[in-house]
Design a protein around this motif. Structure first.
Motif, PDB file in Angstrom:
ATOM      1  N   SER A  78       0.213  -7.974   0.185  1.00  0.00           N
ATOM      2  CA  SER A  78       0.144  -8.618   1.483  1.00  0.00           C
ATOM      3  C   SER A  78       0.634 -10.050   1.358  1.00  0.00           C
ATOM      4  CB  SER A  78      -1.292  -8.597   2.025  1.00  0.00           C
ATOM      5  OG  SER A  78      -1.396  -9.374   3.205  1.00  0.00           O
ATOM      6  N   ARG A  79       1.156 -10.579   2.456  1.00  0.00           N
ATOM      7  CA  ARG A  79       1.604 -11.973   2.461  1.00  0.00           C
ATOM      8  C   ARG A  79       0.431 -12.940   2.412  1.00  0.00           C
ATOM      9  NH1 ARG A  79       5.063  -9.516   6.340  1.00  0.00           N
ATOM     10  NH2 ARG A  79       7.255  -9.522   5.700  1.00  0.00           N
ATOM     11  N   LEU A  80      -0.752 -12.438   2.718  1.00  0.00           N
ATOM     12  CA  LEU A  80      -1.925 -13.302   2.781  1.00  0.00           C
ATOM     13  C   LEU A  80      -2.663 -13.381   1.455  1.00  0.00           C
ATOM     14  CD1 LEU A  80      -3.338 -12.116   6.238  1.00  0.00           C
ATOM     15  CD2 LEU A  80      -1.778 -14.016   5.760  1.00  0.00           C
ATOM     16  N   LEU A  85       0.026  -5.077  -5.814  1.00  0.00           N
ATOM     17  CA  LEU A  85      -0.245  -3.755  -5.268  1.00  0.00           C
ATOM     18  C   LEU A  85      -0.332  -2.766  -6.435  1.00  0.00           C
ATOM     19  CD1 LEU A  85      -0.610  -1.707  -3.063  1.00  0.00           C
ATOM     20  CD2 LEU A  85       1.843  -1.722  -2.650  1.00  0.00           C
ATOM     21  N   PHE A  86      -1.531  -2.594  -6.927  1.00  0.00           N
ATOM     22  CA  PHE A  86      -1.787  -1.651  -8.012  1.00  0.00           C
ATOM     23  C   PHE A  86      -3.233  -1.199  -7.891  1.00  0.00           C
ATOM     24  CE2 PHE A  86      -2.856   0.085 -12.054  1.00  0.00           C
ATOM     25  CZ  PHE A  86      -1.677   0.526 -12.625  1.00  0.00           C
ATOM     26  N   ARG A  87      -3.415   0.086  -7.684  1.00  0.00           N
ATOM     27  CA  ARG A  87      -4.764   0.648  -7.614  1.00  0.00           C
ATOM     28  C   ARG A  87      -4.794   1.898  -8.490  1.00  0.00           C
ATOM     29  NH1 ARG A  87      -9.396   0.612  -4.577  1.00  0.00           N
ATOM     30  NH2 ARG A  87      -8.590  -1.017  -3.222  1.00  0.00           N
ATOM     31  N   GLY A  88      -5.658   1.879  -9.470  1.00  0.00           N
ATOM     32  CA  GLY A  88      -5.742   2.991 -10.398  1.00  0.00           C
ATOM     33  C   GLY A  88      -7.098   3.669 -10.353  1.00  0.00           C
ATOM     34  N   PRO A 135      -0.712  -4.620   5.829  1.00  0.00           N
ATOM     35  CA  PRO A 135      -1.497  -5.543   6.661  1.00  0.00           C
ATOM     36  C   PRO A 135      -2.726  -6.094   5.948  1.00  0.00           C
ATOM     37  CG  PRO A 135      -0.807  -3.641   7.946  1.00  0.00           C
ATOM     38  CD  PRO A 135      -0.440  -3.342   6.517  1.00  0.00           C
ATOM     39  N   THR A 136      -3.484  -5.226   5.294  1.00  0.00           N
ATOM     40  CA  THR A 136      -4.694  -5.676   4.609  1.00  0.00           C
ATOM     41  C   THR A 136      -4.502  -5.796   3.102  1.00  0.00           C
ATOM     42  OG1 THR A 136      -5.579  -3.442   4.251  1.00  0.00           O
ATOM     43  CG2 THR A 136      -6.046  -4.500   6.367  1.00  0.00           C
ATOM     44  N   GLY A 137      -3.417  -5.249   2.604  1.00  0.00           N
ATOM     45  CA  GLY A 137      -3.187  -5.287   1.166  1.00  0.00           C
ATOM     46  C   GLY A 137      -3.925  -4.211   0.397  1.00  0.00           C
ATOM     47  N   ASP A 142      -4.512   0.906   4.451  1.00  0.00           N
ATOM     48  CA  ASP A 142      -3.248   0.878   5.182  1.00  0.00           C
ATOM     49  C   ASP A 142      -2.486   2.191   4.980  1.00  0.00           C
ATOM     50  OD1 ASP A 142      -3.734  -1.786   5.945  1.00  0.00           O
ATOM     51  OD2 ASP A 142      -2.986  -2.490   4.008  1.00  0.00           O
ATOM     52  N   PRO A 143      -2.022   2.792   6.058  1.00  0.00           N
ATOM     53  CA  PRO A 143      -1.254   4.039   5.905  1.00  0.00           C
ATOM     54  C   PRO A 143       0.115   3.765   5.282  1.00  0.00           C
ATOM     55  CG  PRO A 143      -1.242   3.333   8.195  1.00  0.00           C
ATOM     56  CD  PRO A 143      -2.174   2.409   7.472  1.00  0.00           C
ATOM     57  N   ILE A 144       0.467   4.563   4.293  1.00  0.00           N
ATOM     58  CA  ILE A 144       1.762   4.436   3.624  1.00  0.00           C
ATOM     59  C   ILE A 144       2.498   5.766   3.804  1.00  0.00           C
ATOM     60  CG2 ILE A 144       2.951   4.005   1.444  1.00  0.00           C
ATOM     61  CD1 ILE A 144       0.517   2.475   0.508  1.00  0.00           C
TER      62      ILE A 144
END
Length: 234
Positions: A78-80, A85-88, A135-137, A142-144
């Motif tokens: 996210s820009r904020l 972006l890594f979730r394991g 949007p939320t990171g 967030d739907p991908i």
């Protein structure tokens, strides 16, 4: 030729009924012995062939996973938030890497490798989507729009992930933080024989990218005149 001699030759030609029965009995014994031997080694041969095929399939999948995860990049979701972006999880992982494939566009893509279900049952599937800031990171919120599914493994083979940080301790989950894991391990399990094969790979990009303002501050500091240095305009 005399009649007694011709009669003797006719009697000696061919097989008698008794000889034919003996030959059939011997053939039956031989075929029975072959069937017994075949019934003993054929299942073992089939199991060995299936085992070799599974080992080969697992090796191919692990090579692909190593190439994928080692190319994971530090990209903010996210820009904020300056969080990669890594979730394991134990049976799924989401990360960002450079686009891969002959028909892929240059740039980044979000890759998901997870166990899902299709018409043939559960399977380990790789999907991807073009990278855009979330949007939320959080990829779980967030739907991908993941697409291009590729089946990697099916039961009885299953794959589990583990993640290690800078301390070298392996964990079954990697929560969003300011860093990427130092290494990712892949354990392929066979539900019939236990752990089949295991390997690990290091992630090439571990550290956080420098912030733009930090780089600008460094440039301004380098541009300041040093004491005793020459100054222009004189």
């Amino acid at each position: 030729m005399s009649r007694p001699l011709a009669r003797a030759q006719r009697e000696d030609a061919g097989f008698t009924l008794f000889e034919a029965l003996v030959a059939i009995a011997l053939m039956g014994l031989i075929l029975g012995a072959l069937a017994t031997v075949t019934a003993q080694w054929l299942p073992n041969w089939n199991r060995g062939l299936v085992r070799a095929q599974r080992n080969e399939q697992a090796a191919i999948v692990l090579d692909r996973l190593v190439a994928d995860l080692s190319a994971a990049e530090y990209v903010s979701a996210s820009r904020l938030r300056n969080v990669p972006l890594f979730r394991g999880a134990e049976f799924a992982v989401v990360f960002v890497r450079s686009a891969l494939g002959p028909n892929g566009r240059p740039g980044l893509e979000i890759v998901q490798i997870a166990e899902t279900a299709d018409s043939r049952g559960p399977a380990l599937v790789r999907t991807r989507a073009p990278f855009v800031p979330l949007p939320t990171g959080d990829p779980q919120v967030d739907p991908i729009p993941f697409a291009d599914p590729v089946v990697l493994l099916r039961p009885p083979l299953h794959l589990a992930f583990a993640y290690a940080g800078a301390d070298g301790n392996w964990k079954r989950a990697w929560r969003p933080s300011g860093e990427l894991p130092s290494a990712v391990r892949f354990d392929v399990h066979d539900s019939e024989r236990g752990t089949l094969i295991s390997t690990a790979t290091r992630i090439h990009i571990e550290m956080r990218a420098p912030r733009p303002e930090t780089a600008g501050e460094a440039a301004e500091e380098n541009a300041q005149p040093q004491p005793g240095g020459a100054t222009g305009g004189q």
